[in-house]
Scaffold this motif. Structure first.
Motif, short mmCIF file in Angstrom:
data_model
loop_
_atom_site.label_atom_id
_atom_site.label_comp_id
_atom_site.label_asym_id
_atom_site.label_seq_id
_atom_site.Cartn_x
_atom_site.Cartn_y
_atom_site.Cartn_z
N ILE A 141 8.01 0.51 -5.52
CA ILE A 141 6.79 1.20 -4.44
C ILE A 141 7.41 1.00 -3.51
O ILE A 141 7.77 0.23 -2.75
N HIS A 142 7.04 2.09 -2.09
CA HIS A 142 7.00 2.54 -0.66
C HIS A 142 5.85 3.75 -0.49
O HIS A 142 5.59 4.23 -1.45
N ASP A 143 6.28 3.53 0.74
CA ASP A 143 5.18 4.41 1.50
C ASP A 143 3.56 4.69 0.81
O ASP A 143 3.41 5.84 0.27
N LEU A 144 3.37 3.24 0.73
CA LEU A 144 2.15 3.26 0.51
C LEU A 144 0.41 3.59 1.58
O LEU A 144 1.72 3.06 2.79
N VAL A 145 0.15 4.30 1.98
CA VAL A 145 -0.65 4.75 3.15
C VAL A 145 -2.22 4.12 2.25
O VAL A 145 -2.54 5.31 1.30
N ILE A 146 -3.19 3.72 3.03
CA ILE A 146 -4.32 3.94 2.59
C ILE A 146 -5.22 4.40 4.40
O ILE A 146 -4.85 3.57 5.04
N HIS A 147 -5.56 5.34 4.02
CA HIS A 147 -6.60 5.30 5.37
C HIS A 147 -8.51 5.38 4.70
O HIS A 147 -8.78 5.67 3.74
N SER A 148 -9.24 5.49 5.77
CA SER A 148 -11.10 5.16 5.38
C SER A 148 -11.62 6.24 6.19
O SER A 148 -11.53 5.98 7.70
N TYR A 149 -12.67 6.69 4.78
CA TYR A 149 -13.45 7.33 5.78
C TYR A 149 -15.10 6.77 5.97
O TYR A 149 -15.84 7.24 5.77
N GLY A 150 -15.15 5.94 5.73
CA GLY A 150 -16.18 4.60 5.78
C GLY A 150 -16.15 3.51 4.32
O GLY A 150 -15.37 3.82 4.12
N ALA A 151 -16.87 3.50 4.63
CA ALA A 151 -16.34 2.17 3.41
C ALA A 151 -16.49 2.21 1.79
O ALA A 151 -15.86 1.65 0.73
N SER A 152 -17.21 3.07 1.41
CA SER A 152 -17.30 3.32 0.31
C SER A 152 -16.74 4.61 0.12
O SER A 152 -16.52 5.79 -1.12
N ARG A 153 -15.65 5.27 0.85
CA ARG A 153 -14.93 6.37 0.93
C ARG A 153 -13.48 5.93 1.47
O ARG A 153 -12.81 6.69 2.41
#
Length: 388
Positions: free
Chosen positions: A248-260
């Motif tokens: 795998i590559h280009d893993l992106v994780i972004h948060s709009y709050g703990a539940s989103r």
């Protein structure tokens, strides 16, 4: 003790991924903080007035400010659980970060005001009256703040909350500040030096330092901190554990709050795998990641040629050239396109943040190394940085 308290007020308390349960944790933490801080503030204000101690009075005002901060936290958790709407399709979870930001500003303001008052006390000293009642209330305050620190830490770990983490930092700084106040009260009985005012400044500096830490951490989250290494490692291992996924590559994780929390990743599969079978696999991964990690994941399928000896050898050549520059460099999406006069080696190059060379310099250096291996080889490089 904390677990019993949580179970008493929160049903299904172990299901912390549930928005309603998480909200109840935040409300409980905020409510306990309001009660403890109001009681401590009232006791300190009474004793500080009777003993003419600006440090104790300042500490009382700080507790009152903390009670206000707890109310902000409480309201923030309540608003953060508001359902997504047309104007905010990703939900309102980031209100929790705004609540933490407001807490930080409150703390800074109280510290600044206490410095002003303490400087005035140094200019115009006023004798502090020692009493065992003052010592008792300060010791009670230290115990109460330690209780809040450990309680908020327990809740913060349970729900991974920046607002509760801010509350922990605030409680710890208050414990140190109150300890300084206690020392100043005792020392003031043995010297005419305005110890009270000096220690008032020390208390204020601790308060402001705590506020700065809260602001720095919260702003960092709002700007976009990378996900934890533990989450990234666990997620990568989980995805690679599925059939036909070879990388795998280009893993992106972004948060709009703990539940989103949202994520995307490129999953590499052998080009010989049936496309419908591969699609079924990534559908399965997306569902399982949602259930296990609470992430809304989108997987992009990247077919790779794995059984072509020449392609594999050229890929090794490029990787070796990367290592000659720096082992921290790595590549993905490697392809070979042959033409009548030259061969293009096409790939993406991941350059770490803060690397000793610019992306342009790295691309030029790598292109030169590859061209030196064979005058017909030309590198077509897309440089990028990792988001994890």
């Amino acid at each position: 003790m904390f677990e019993k308290l949580v179970r008493l007020f929160i049903k299904d308390s172990e299901n912390t991924k549930d928005c309603v349960v998480r909200e109840k944790y935040g409300i409980l933490g905020g409510s306990v903080g309001v009660v403890v801080n109001v009681l401590l503030s009232a006791a300190k204000l009474l004793v500080g007035t009777l003993s003419h101690s600006i440090a104790i009075t300042g500490d009382a005002l700080n507790n009152l400010s903390d009670a206000g901060s707890c109310i902000v936290t409480l309201v923030g958790f309540k608003m953060a659980n508001t359902k997504p709407d047309k104007e905010h399709p990703f939900g309102h979870g980031r209100i929790e970060y705004i609540a933490a930001l407001i807490m930080g500003f409150f703390v800074e303001l109280m510290g600044f005001e206490l410095i002003k008052t303490s400087v005035e006390r140094i200019r115009e000293p006023e004798e502090s009256v020692f009493s065992f009642a003052a010592v008792a209330v300060l010791l009670l305050s230290i115990g109460g703040k330690l209780f809040l620190a450990f309680f908020n830490r327990y809740i913060g770990k349970k729900i991974d909350s920046p607002a509760m983490t801010a509350a922990v930092a605030d409680s710890i700084s208050d414990t140190v500040a109150t300890s300084a106040t206690l020392i100043s009260l005792i020392l003031s009985q043995f010297t005419s030096f305005p110890v009270d005012g000096v220690f008032g400044i020390v208390v204020a500096l601790f308060i402001m330092y705590s506020g700065f830490g809260i602001l720095k951490e919260t702003i960092s989250i709002i700007l976009g901190k990378p996900p934890s290494k533990e989450l990234v490692d666990e997620l990568i291992e989980f995805i690679l554990d599925h059939e036909d996924i070879i990388g795998i590559h280009d893993l992106v994780i972004h948060s709009y709050g703990a539940s989103r929390t949202f994520a995307s990743v490129h999953a590499e599969v052998p080009s010989t795998v049936d496309i419908l079978k591969a699609h079924d696999t990534i559908d399965l991964i997306e569902r399982e990641v949602q259930e296990r990690f609470g992430l809304s994941l989108v997987v992009h399928l990247d077919p790779l040629v794995v059984n072509d000896k020449r392609v594999n050898e050229l890929q090794k050549l490029v990787k070796a050239s990367c290592c000659e520059i720096d082992p921290a460099l790595h590549i993905h999406d490697f392809r070979v396109v042959d033409g009548p006069t030259h061969t293009n080696l096409i790939f993406d190059l991941v350059v770490p943040f803060g690397f000793k060379y610019s992306e342009k310099q790295v691309k030029e250096m790598l292109s030169e190394r590859i061209h030196e291996q064979n005058k017909n080889f030309y590198a077509v490089i897309t440089a990028e940085s990792s988001y994890i």
